[in-house]
Scaffold this active site. Structure first.
Site, PDB file in Angstrom:
ATOM      1  N   THR A  61      28.509   8.833  32.256  1.00 53.34           N
ATOM      2  CA  THR A  61      29.618   9.603  31.697  1.00 53.34           C
ATOM      3  C   THR A  61      29.986  10.714  32.662  1.00 53.34           C
ATOM      4  O   THR A  61      29.113  11.416  33.181  1.00 53.34           O
ATOM      5  CB  THR A  61      29.256  10.208  30.325  1.00 53.34           C
ATOM      6  OG1 THR A  61      28.909   9.153  29.426  1.00 53.34           O
ATOM      7  CG2 THR A  61      30.431  10.993  29.749  1.00 53.34           C
ATOM      8  N   PHE A  89      31.862  14.252  33.366  1.00 56.34           N
ATOM      9  CA  PHE A  89      32.278  15.479  32.702  1.00 56.34           C
ATOM     10  C   PHE A  89      33.041  16.364  33.682  1.00 56.34           C
ATOM     11  O   PHE A  89      32.743  16.376  34.880  1.00 56.34           O
ATOM     12  CB  PHE A  89      31.065  16.265  32.193  1.00 56.34           C
ATOM     13  CG  PHE A  89      30.324  15.607  31.063  1.00 56.34           C
ATOM     14  CD1 PHE A  89      30.488  16.047  29.757  1.00 56.34           C
ATOM     15  CD2 PHE A  89      29.441  14.555  31.294  1.00 56.34           C
ATOM     16  CE1 PHE A  89      29.803  15.450  28.700  1.00 56.34           C
ATOM     17  CE2 PHE A  89      28.752  13.945  30.252  1.00 56.34           C
ATOM     18  CZ  PHE A  89      28.931  14.400  28.957  1.00 56.34           C
TER      19      PHE A  89
END
Length: 393
Positions: A292, A294
């Site tokens: 992921t 960010f």
């Protein structure tokens, strides 16, 4: 093509950030566009931002470029700064239930309206969710010694930075399996924050439950929808019901506070320590390479430099015409600027465009914004020339 600049976005490849890099409130100068940043940078300073929506020029392209200078944070994968949660994780070799009332309460709209800064000198970083959420792991990877501040919603994290309640926000923008988090793309346009860093966090999930619960006792599993999707094979094998919650920490808190003995949670190992849950299985995600991404957001940009690798992000709208997207992308290819990402989103305020068709009359179709990430600093002449070319068409 022609283009009207409304702002710019960029972030650099940076090994580490200090925890005391607060900057004074930016000065605003009135002109055709509002200018933020160092006026020595002129047009290519880290951040034009128009107060009006992007306008189109006849027979041309109109672009909203919100450039935010910043650093891409590339720590080693074991560099997450763990926070001490007390000495009651293990007592007599057994996991003990946590006092959940001692955990910090997430910021809400009420807290934001109070606009009261705690005055702490320690770097404060906002994330979405409860303590133990995946966003907090990313915040602690970026700033191991920060005070992490939970927020109820993504937009409240944006507002917390704008209101000086926190110094930065760390929010997800893309998952390698689930794709883009469109809500945060939209919020980037609605708010005045700058991208000053990037964190890539591997997805490492565990199945957990109350200490006395065994795998065969589970009838349902709670977690964030993306976490449940990441563990589809295991959950299908177990034959359990799946229940969606806002974040992995909310699931852990719900199970722990209600003493649910038929429910498991998909979350990180750090979440289990915070809420006193027992890990039944580790590494339960289907794809071990899932990541992921960010973004780190702040009030002020980091000034671009030519001696370090930067990633710059722009967003623009195209006027009607054959090959206009090809021509827009060609300005980067001509200068050997590598494009890292292309994303399109329908415009929220004007989603439909009316087009004349000589055969069937008028019809409508979606009008899009295009987001592009490219590898270059706005301090480099080639990047300056590329956007100048984009403006002139």
């Amino acid at each position: 093509m022609a283009l009207r600049a409304s702002g710019i976005l960029s972030r650099s490849n940076f090994d580490h950030l200090g925890s005391d890099d607060r900057t004074p409130k930016p000065k605003r100068l009135s002109s055709i566009c509002r200018f933020r940043g160092n006026d020595r940078m002129g047009l290519w300073g880290c951040g034009w931002r128009s107060q009006q929506p992007p306008r189109r020029i006849r027979g041309s392209m109109c672009c909203l470029i919100r450039a935010e200078g910043g650093e891409e944070i590339m720590r080693n994968e074991n560099g997450i700064g763990e926070k001490s949660n007390g000495g009651d994780d293990l007592v007599g070799g057994r996991l003990q239930r946590k006092d959940l009332g001692s955990l910090p309460k997430p910021l809400s709209v009420t807290d934001l309206s109070a606009n009261s800064n705690c005055g702490s000198e320690k770097l404060r970083v906002a994330f979405k969710g409860l303590p133990g959420a995946y966003g907090e792991d990313a915040a602690l990877k970026a700033y191991p010694h920060c005070t992490s501040v939970p927020c109820d919603e993504f937009e409240e994290a944006f507002k917390a930075v704008e209101l000086w309640l926190v110094d930065k926000a760390v929010l997800p923008i893309e998952n390698s399996l689930g794709g883009s988090i469109h809500r945060n793309y939209d919020l980037l346009l609605r708010h005045t924050l700058h991208i000053v860093g990037e964190v890539q966090l591997p997805v490492e999930l565990c199945l957990m439950a109350l200490p006395e619960v065994q795998l065969d006792d589970l009838k349902r599993v709670l977690s964030h929808p993306q976490a449940l999707a990441d563990c589809d094979r295991l959950l299908s094998k177990l034959g359990v019901a799946r229940e969606n919650v806002d974040d992995v920490a909310s699931a852990a808190q719900f199970v722990a506070s209600n003493g649910l003995k038929d429910a498991g949670v998909i979350a990180t190992s750090r979440t289990s320590r915070i809420y006193g849950l027992h890990i039944l299985a580790e590494g339960v995600q289907d794809n071990p390479d899932s990541v992921t991404r960010f973004l780190v957001l702040a009030r002020n940009p980091v000034m671009p430099r030519a001696d370090k690798a930067f990633k710059t992000s722009i967003v623009f709208a195209l006027e009607e015409g054959s090959g206009v997207l090809f021509k827009a992308l060609a300005v980067f290819a001509l200068r050997e600027i590598n494009l890292k990402k292309i994303e399109s989103r329908p415009q929220r305020k004007r989603p439909l465009r009316l087009v004349d068709d000589s055969d069937n009359g008028s019809f409508k179709y979606f009008d899009y914004l295009f987001y592009i990430d490219f590898e270059a600093s706005m301090a480099e002449p080639r990047a300056q020339n590329a956007l100048a070319h984009l403006q002139l068409g």
